[in-house]
Write a protein that holds these residues in place. Structure first.
Motif, PDB file in Angstrom:
ATOM      1  N   PRO A  67       0.836  -1.205   0.000  1.00 29.83           N
ATOM      2  CA  PRO A  67       0.000   0.000   0.000  1.00 29.83           C
ATOM      3  C   PRO A  67       0.870   1.254   0.000  1.00 29.83           C
ATOM      4  CG  PRO A  67       0.077  -0.950   2.192  1.00 29.83           C
ATOM      5  CD  PRO A  67       0.800  -1.894   1.276  1.00 29.83           C
ATOM      6  N   GLU A  68       0.352   2.303  -0.601  1.00 33.03           N
ATOM      7  CA  GLU A  68       1.064   3.576  -0.576  1.00 33.03           C
ATOM      8  C   GLU A  68       0.783   4.248   0.753  1.00 33.03           C
ATOM      9  OE1 GLU A  68       1.252   6.204  -3.904  1.00 33.03           O
ATOM     10  OE2 GLU A  68       0.447   4.655  -5.214  1.00 33.03           O
ATOM     11  N   LEU A  69       1.805   4.922   1.277  1.00 35.82           N
ATOM     12  CA  LEU A  69       1.692   5.573   2.571  1.00 35.82           C
ATOM     13  C   LEU A  69       1.866   7.068   2.436  1.00 35.82           C
ATOM     14  CD1 LEU A  69       3.869   3.067   4.628  1.00 35.82           C
ATOM     15  CD2 LEU A  69       1.387   3.172   4.542  1.00 35.82           C
ATOM     16  N   GLU A  70       1.244   7.791   3.357  1.00 37.81           N
ATOM     17  CA  GLU A  70       1.331   9.245   3.372  1.00 37.81           C
ATOM     18  C   GLU A  70       1.466   9.701   4.815  1.00 37.81           C
ATOM     19  OE1 GLU A  70      -1.357  12.345   1.148  1.00 37.81           O
ATOM     20  OE2 GLU A  70      -2.403  11.647   2.939  1.00 37.81           O
ATOM     21  N   GLY A  71       2.278  10.713   5.040  1.00 41.01           N
ATOM     22  CA  GLY A  71       2.436  11.258   6.387  1.00 41.01           C
ATOM     23  C   GLY A  71       3.730  10.804   7.034  1.00 41.01           C
ATOM     24  N   GLN A  72       3.814  11.090   8.340  1.00 38.78           N
ATOM     25  CA  GLN A  72       5.010  10.727   9.095  1.00 38.78           C
ATOM     26  C   GLN A  72       4.633   9.961  10.353  1.00 38.78           C
ATOM     27  OE1 GLN A  72       7.504  14.236   9.654  1.00 38.78           O
ATOM     28  NE2 GLN A  72       8.714  13.416   7.964  1.00 38.78           N
TER      29      GLN A  72
ATOM     30  N   GLY B 150       6.271  15.725  17.089  1.00 38.34           N
ATOM     31  CA  GLY B 150       4.935  15.890  16.516  1.00 38.34           C
ATOM     32  C   GLY B 150       4.106  14.622  16.582  1.00 38.34           C
ATOM     33  N   GLU B 151       2.962  14.690  15.936  1.00 38.99           N
ATOM     34  CA  GLU B 151       2.021  13.566  15.946  1.00 38.99           C
ATOM     35  C   GLU B 151       2.329  12.594  14.816  1.00 38.99           C
ATOM     36  OE1 GLU B 151      -2.131  14.469  16.087  1.00 38.99           O
ATOM     37  OE2 GLU B 151      -1.796  16.281  17.273  1.00 38.99           O
ATOM     38  N   THR B 152       1.828  11.378  14.980  1.00 39.72           N
ATOM     39  CA  THR B 152       1.922  10.384  13.916  1.00 39.72           C
ATOM     40  C   THR B 152       0.762  10.613  12.959  1.00 39.72           C
ATOM     41  OG1 THR B 152       3.021   8.768  15.301  1.00 39.72           O
ATOM     42  CG2 THR B 152       1.836   7.923  13.397  1.00 39.72           C
ATOM     43  N   THR B 153       1.095  10.884  11.691  1.00 41.27           N
ATOM     44  CA  THR B 153       0.072  11.125  10.679  1.00 41.27           C
ATOM     45  C   THR B 153       0.134  10.082   9.564  1.00 41.27           C
ATOM     46  OG1 THR B 153       1.552  12.613   9.490  1.00 41.27           O
ATOM     47  CG2 THR B 153       0.071  13.611  11.119  1.00 41.27           C
ATOM     48  N   LEU B 154       0.941   9.055   9.761  1.00 36.21           N
ATOM     49  CA  LEU B 154       1.123   8.031   8.733  1.00 36.21           C
ATOM     50  C   LEU B 154      -0.174   7.263   8.507  1.00 36.21           C
ATOM     51  CD1 LEU B 154       3.436   6.819   6.964  1.00 36.21           C
ATOM     52  CD2 LEU B 154       3.569   5.008   8.656  1.00 36.21           C
ATOM     53  N   ARG B 155      -0.553   7.126   7.230  1.00 32.51           N
ATOM     54  CA  ARG B 155      -1.767   6.369   6.889  1.00 32.51           C
ATOM     55  C   ARG B 155      -1.623   5.806   5.493  1.00 32.51           C
ATOM     56  NH1 ARG B 155      -5.699   8.903   3.672  1.00 32.51           N
ATOM     57  NH2 ARG B 155      -5.038  10.928   2.942  1.00 32.51           N
ATOM     58  N   GLU B 156      -2.413   4.772   5.226  1.00 32.26           N
ATOM     59  CA  GLU B 156      -2.449   4.179   3.895  1.00 32.26           C
ATOM     60  C   GLU B 156      -3.305   5.050   2.994  1.00 32.26           C
ATOM     61  OE1 GLU B 156      -3.512   0.048   3.608  1.00 32.26           O
ATOM     62  OE2 GLU B 156      -2.497  -0.401   5.490  1.00 32.26           O
ATOM     63  N   ILE B 157      -2.885   5.181   1.756  1.00 26.98           N
ATOM     64  CA  ILE B 157      -3.651   5.953   0.768  1.00 26.98           C
ATOM     65  C   ILE B 157      -4.466   4.967  -0.056  1.00 26.98           C
ATOM     66  CG2 ILE B 157      -3.503   7.491  -1.220  1.00 26.98           C
ATOM     67  CD1 ILE B 157      -0.831   8.432  -0.198  1.00 26.98           C
ATOM     68  N   SER B 158      -5.747   5.270  -0.258  1.00 31.37           N
ATOM     69  CA  SER B 158      -6.586   4.400  -1.078  1.00 31.37           C
ATOM     70  C   SER B 158      -6.192   4.528  -2.544  1.00 31.37           C
ATOM     71  CB  SER B 158      -8.067   4.755  -0.895  1.00 31.37           C
ATOM     72  OG  SER B 158      -8.320   6.026  -1.457  1.00 31.37           O
TER      73      SER B 158
ATOM     74  N   GLU C 123       0.397  -1.008  15.890  1.00 29.61           N
ATOM     75  CA  GLU C 123      -0.301  -1.070  14.601  1.00 29.61           C
ATOM     76  C   GLU C 123       0.238  -0.030  13.626  1.00 29.61           C
ATOM     77  OE1 GLU C 123      -2.019  -0.849  17.597  1.00 29.61           O
ATOM     78  OE2 GLU C 123      -2.402  -3.006  17.669  1.00 29.61           O
ATOM     79  N   GLN C 124       0.542   1.168  14.135  1.00 34.28           N
ATOM     80  CA  GLN C 124       1.094   2.210  13.271  1.00 34.28           C
ATOM     81  C   GLN C 124       2.499   1.842  12.802  1.00 34.28           C
ATOM     82  OE1 GLN C 124       0.586   5.398  16.084  1.00 34.28           O
ATOM     83  NE2 GLN C 124      -1.181   6.241  14.967  1.00 34.28           N
TER      84      GLN C 124
END
Length: 150
Positions: free
Chosen positions: A66-71, A133-141, A80-81
């Motif tokens: 999956p493609e990922l976005e964020g940090q 900072g916060e964790t903003t990593l997520r999968e991109i649809s 899980e993250q």
């Protein structure tokens, strides 16, 4: 084959031709030539542009990763993250959590101190890692991914 101990040579069948130093040299040169030709053929056969294509660019592999976005903040991310990162499974995520419990990360590069994460893995993960900072990593649809490409 029989061995004539008195002559210290190997005779092929009865009274046949023995293996002499000259024949050994000729056989050795023939084998080396054959191996060199096989190596050259393998180089030309496997050194095609298709073999030079990285796996991530192949369509079938793209469906699996999956493609990922964020940090991702190494000091606050959940298991899980952490498992979203490429090459990080449950065991490695647990190692990261255990390491940061003993000593929080001061910079992302410190993740290579964990056994199983080397420089190559770090280079793949580097754009996604942070310690602030916060964790903003997520999968991109797929839809979002295609929209970004256009």
């Amino acid at each position: 084959m029989k061995f004539h101990a008195s002559k210290w040579r190997l005779a092929c069948f009865e009274g046949g031709v023995g293996i002499t130093p000259r024949r050994t040299t000729i056989m050795f040169k023939s084998i080396v030539t054959l191996l060199a030709a096989a190596a050259a053929a393998a180089t030309f056969t496997f050194a095609t542009p298709a073999m030079a294509t990285p796996l991530a660019q192949l369509p079938a592999f793209s469906l699996l990763a999956p493609e990922l976005e964020g940090q991702l903040n190494l000091n606050t991310a959940t298991q899980e993250q952490l498992e979203l990162l490429p090459g990080i499974g449950p065991a490695m995520a647990k190692k990261i959590i255990d390491y940061r419990a003993a000593k929080p990360f001061a910079e992302p590069m410190q993740v290579v101190r964990i056994k199983g994460i080397g420089r190559k893995t770090f280079e793949k993960l580097k754009p996604m890692l942070t310690v602030k900072g916060e964790t903003t990593l997520r999968e991109i649809s797929k839809d979002e991914s295609e929209a970004k490409k256009l």
